[in-house]
Design an enzyme around this catalytic site. Structure first.
Site, PDB file in Angstrom:
ATOM      1  N   HIS A 114       0.850  -1.198   0.000  1.00 14.76           N
ATOM      2  CA  HIS A 114       0.000   0.000   0.000  1.00 14.76           C
ATOM      3  C   HIS A 114       0.883   1.245   0.000  1.00 14.76           C
ATOM      4  O   HIS A 114       0.704   2.152  -0.817  1.00 14.76           O
ATOM      5  CB  HIS A 114      -0.919  -0.024   1.232  1.00 14.76           C
ATOM      6  N   GLU A 115       1.852   1.271   0.921  1.00 12.68           N
ATOM      7  CA  GLU A 115       2.772   2.416   0.987  1.00 12.68           C
ATOM      8  C   GLU A 115       3.627   2.489  -0.269  1.00 12.68           C
ATOM      9  O   GLU A 115       3.946   3.574  -0.749  1.00 12.68           O
ATOM     10  CB  GLU A 115       3.648   2.337   2.237  1.00 12.68           C
ATOM     11  N   HIS A 151       1.912   4.527  -2.818  1.00 13.04           N
ATOM     12  CA  HIS A 151       2.116   5.966  -2.637  1.00 13.04           C
ATOM     13  C   HIS A 151       3.486   6.382  -3.168  1.00 13.04           C
ATOM     14  O   HIS A 151       3.614   7.387  -3.868  1.00 13.04           O
ATOM     15  CB  HIS A 151       2.030   6.356  -1.160  1.00 13.04           C
TER      16      HIS A 151
END
Length: 156
Positions: free
Chosen positions: A47-48, A51
């Site tokens: 998920h990170e 980003h």
């Protein structure tokens, strides 16, 4: 500073707190058969990574990453337009959606469930989550008409 480890990787400060180690150790020890703890940790990291990938597409480098008991925080000194901010904030949830789809296609209900839960949790309209920051940006755009409003990027 709280106890933990701190180092630099390619100019980015990486900080891992004791709380991060403690929470994930307990979670992983509680799920030795299903491997849910490992899948949840991997899903959070990816998920990170979503980003970070979106930031890289925009030519932005994170200044720091902090792994703490409540998740992972990211900071950058970049000033962004609302569209760029929404793009970067949405990228993590898009990764979780793609991982949930992969879980569905492979028959991994646990991978699907973990990633749908992470995506929906991160989309909650709370100030420290992606959803809250996206909502704030959209509301600011609808209330204040400025040709190019900007703000410093900080993702948790």
């Amino acid at each position: 500073m709280t106890s933990g480890a701190e180092f630099y990787f390619k100019g980015t400060r990486i900080r891992i707190t004791f709380g991060f180690f403690a929470v994930w150790s307990v979670l992983i020890m509680q799920s030795p058969v299903s491997k849910a703890g490992e899948l949840a940790l991997l899903s959070c990291l990816l998920h990170e990574g979503g980003h970070i990938t979106a930031m890289a597409v925009m030519g932005i480098k994170p200044r720091s990453l902090t792994f703490y008991s409540g998740g992972i925080g990211m900071k950058s000194g970049a000033i962004l337009s609302p569209a760029r901010e929404i793009f970067i904030l949405s990228a993590g949830c898009l990764v979780n959606l793609l991982l949930a789809l992969a879980g569905t296609l492979t028959g991994s209900r646990i991978l699907t469930g973990i990633n749908l839960a992470l995506m929906l949790f991160n989309l909650l309209p709370l100030p420290s989550l992606d959803g809250g920051r996206i909502l704030r940006t959209v509301v600011e755009l609808s209330l204040i008409h400025i040709s190019e409003p900007t703000r410093l990027l900080s993702i948790s």
